[in-house]
Write a protein that holds these residues in place. Sequence first.
Motif, short mmCIF file in Angstrom:
data_model
loop_
_atom_site.label_atom_id
_atom_site.label_comp_id
_atom_site.label_asym_id
_atom_site.label_seq_id
_atom_site.Cartn_x
_atom_site.Cartn_y
_atom_site.Cartn_z
N GLY A 1 2.75 -2.59 -22.96
CA GLY A 1 2.90 -1.15 -23.00
C GLY A 1 2.74 -0.49 -21.64
N THR A 2 2.95 -1.27 -20.59
CA THR A 2 2.81 -0.78 -19.22
C THR A 2 4.05 0.04 -18.84
OG1 THR A 2 1.63 -2.82 -18.75
CG2 THR A 2 2.33 -1.52 -16.86
N PRO A 3 3.90 1.16 -18.17
CA PRO A 3 5.06 1.90 -17.70
C PRO A 3 5.96 0.99 -16.84
CG PRO A 3 3.07 3.20 -17.38
CD PRO A 3 2.64 1.84 -17.81
N PRO A 4 7.27 1.09 -16.99
CA PRO A 4 8.19 0.17 -16.31
C PRO A 4 8.03 0.14 -14.78
CG PRO A 4 9.38 1.53 -17.89
CD PRO A 4 7.97 2.02 -17.86
N GLU A 5 7.80 1.29 -14.15
CA GLU A 5 7.67 1.31 -12.69
C GLU A 5 6.39 0.60 -12.24
OE1 GLU A 5 5.64 5.02 -14.16
OE2 GLU A 5 7.54 4.04 -14.63
N LEU A 6 5.32 0.71 -13.03
CA LEU A 6 4.07 0.02 -12.72
C LEU A 6 4.24 -1.49 -12.94
CD1 LEU A 6 1.10 0.01 -11.89
CD2 LEU A 6 0.53 0.47 -14.30
N GLU A 7 4.91 -1.86 -14.00
CA GLU A 7 5.16 -3.28 -14.28
C GLU A 7 5.99 -3.91 -13.16
OE1 GLU A 7 7.01 -6.10 -17.78
OE2 GLU A 7 6.34 -4.08 -18.28
N ALA A 8 7.01 -3.20 -12.70
CA ALA A 8 7.84 -3.71 -11.60
C ALA A 8 7.01 -3.85 -10.32
CB ALA A 8 9.04 -2.79 -11.37
N PHE A 9 6.13 -2.88 -10.07
CA PHE A 9 5.28 -2.93 -8.89
C PHE A 9 4.34 -4.13 -8.95
CE2 PHE A 9 1.23 -1.28 -6.87
CZ PHE A 9 1.63 -1.53 -5.57
N MET A 10 3.72 -4.36 -10.09
CA MET A 10 2.81 -5.49 -10.25
C MET A 10 3.55 -6.83 -10.08
SD MET A 10 0.27 -4.32 -13.30
CE MET A 10 -1.32 -3.61 -12.89
N LYS A 11 4.77 -6.89 -10.58
CA LYS A 11 5.57 -8.12 -10.40
C LYS A 11 5.91 -8.35 -8.93
CE LYS A 11 7.63 -8.58 -14.96
NZ LYS A 11 8.87 -8.60 -15.76
N SER A 12 6.15 -7.27 -8.20
CA SER A 12 6.47 -7.43 -6.77
C SER A 12 5.24 -7.89 -5.98
CB SER A 12 7.05 -6.14 -6.18
OG SER A 12 6.07 -5.14 -6.06
N VAL A 13 4.06 -7.39 -6.36
CA VAL A 13 2.82 -7.84 -5.71
C VAL A 13 2.61 -9.32 -6.02
CG1 VAL A 13 0.31 -7.57 -5.59
CG2 VAL A 13 1.77 -5.54 -5.70
N ALA A 14 2.79 -9.70 -7.29
CA ALA A 14 2.64 -11.12 -7.68
C ALA A 14 3.62 -11.99 -6.91
CB ALA A 14 2.87 -11.27 -9.18
N LEU B 1 0.82 -1.22 0.00
CA LEU B 1 0.00 0.00 0.00
C LEU B 1 0.86 1.26 0.00
CD1 LEU B 1 -2.81 -1.13 2.48
CD2 LEU B 1 -2.95 -0.98 -0.02
N ASP B 2 1.96 1.24 0.75
CA ASP B 2 2.87 2.39 0.77
C ASP B 2 3.49 2.62 -0.61
OD1 ASP B 2 2.35 2.83 3.44
OD2 ASP B 2 4.20 1.84 4.15
N GLU B 3 3.88 1.52 -1.27
CA GLU B 3 4.47 1.63 -2.61
C GLU B 3 3.44 2.16 -3.60
OE1 GLU B 3 7.45 1.41 -5.57
OE2 GLU B 3 7.49 1.58 -3.39
N ALA B 4 2.19 1.75 -3.47
CA ALA B 4 1.13 2.26 -4.34
C ALA B 4 0.95 3.76 -4.15
CB ALA B 4 -0.18 1.52 -4.06
N ARG B 5 1.03 4.22 -2.91
CA ARG B 5 0.92 5.67 -2.64
C ARG B 5 2.13 6.40 -3.22
NH1 ARG B 5 -1.89 3.85 1.86
NH2 ARG B 5 -0.06 3.44 3.13
N ARG B 6 3.31 5.81 -3.05
CA ARG B 6 4.53 6.44 -3.56
C ARG B 6 4.48 6.59 -5.08
NH1 ARG B 6 8.99 5.70 -5.97
NH2 ARG B 6 8.88 3.46 -6.27
N LEU C 1 -4.71 -5.21 -11.21
CA LEU C 1 -4.42 -4.83 -9.83
C LEU C 1 -5.39 -3.73 -9.41
CD1 LEU C 1 -2.65 -4.97 -7.27
CD2 LEU C 1 -1.12 -3.32 -8.38
N SER C 2 -6.06 -3.97 -8.29
CA SER C 2 -6.96 -2.97 -7.72
C SER C 2 -6.45 -2.62 -6.33
CB SER C 2 -8.39 -3.51 -7.61
OG SER C 2 -8.86 -3.90 -8.87
N ILE C 3 -6.37 -1.34 -6.04
CA ILE C 3 -5.90 -0.84 -4.74
C ILE C 3 -6.96 0.10 -4.17
CG2 ILE C 3 -4.10 0.47 -3.51
CD1 ILE C 3 -2.70 -1.82 -4.69
N ARG C 4 -7.34 -0.13 -2.92
CA ARG C 4 -8.30 0.75 -2.25
C ARG C 4 -7.59 2.07 -1.95
NH1 ARG C 4 -13.17 -0.09 -1.89
NH2 ARG C 4 -12.80 -2.31 -1.65
#
Length: 192
Positions: A164-177, A120-125, A147-150
């Motif tokens: 075509g996902t931005p690299p930082e978002l793709e890295a974030f999704m991989k870390s959640v997975a 959640l902190d990373e999503a805010r960042r 990915l859905s975040i409240r």
Amino acid sequence: MRLFLLLLLATLLGAGSAPAQNLLADKNKAKTKTVLLGREPAKGKLKVVTKKPAAAKPATKKVEAVPVIVFKRTPCFGTCPHYEATIFSDGHVTYIGYRYVPLTGPHELKLPVATVNTILDEARRLNFATYEERYSQGSTDLPATILSIRQPNGQLKTVQAEEGTPPELEAFMKSVAAEIEKVSGGTTAADR
């Protein structure tokens, strides 16, 4: 028969007979019979209640808060892992594995609360709420990561990423997975 015995008892006690009243006691239509003994209702009231056996109460459901993270990986034409995980703030995870994962079917898992808070902190960042709802370039055989975040306002922000996902978002999704796959046993697919 019971009414007869009650009236006989009332006669023997010398109070005289009084009319019996049938009342509906509850929504199950159980009968309640009230027989008044004597002339003063406050002193001489005898109440006999006959009820149907109460139905077994359903097991109380665990009242859960709303999920804070929902993560899904969709199928593809190959061996892509296909599962979904709903994560609550206390670390409780409702997981359903569909294909190409070691854990199939519905399961209850647990993530450390610190891990949930880190996500959640990373999503805010990253300011997750500002990303587009879908990243796709038209391919039809690619799996999607959803990915859905409240958000702090209570709304659930959802992003679906295929390509075509931005690299930082793709890295974030991989870390959640990766965090989900730690508690679900990983994936069996070679191609992620």
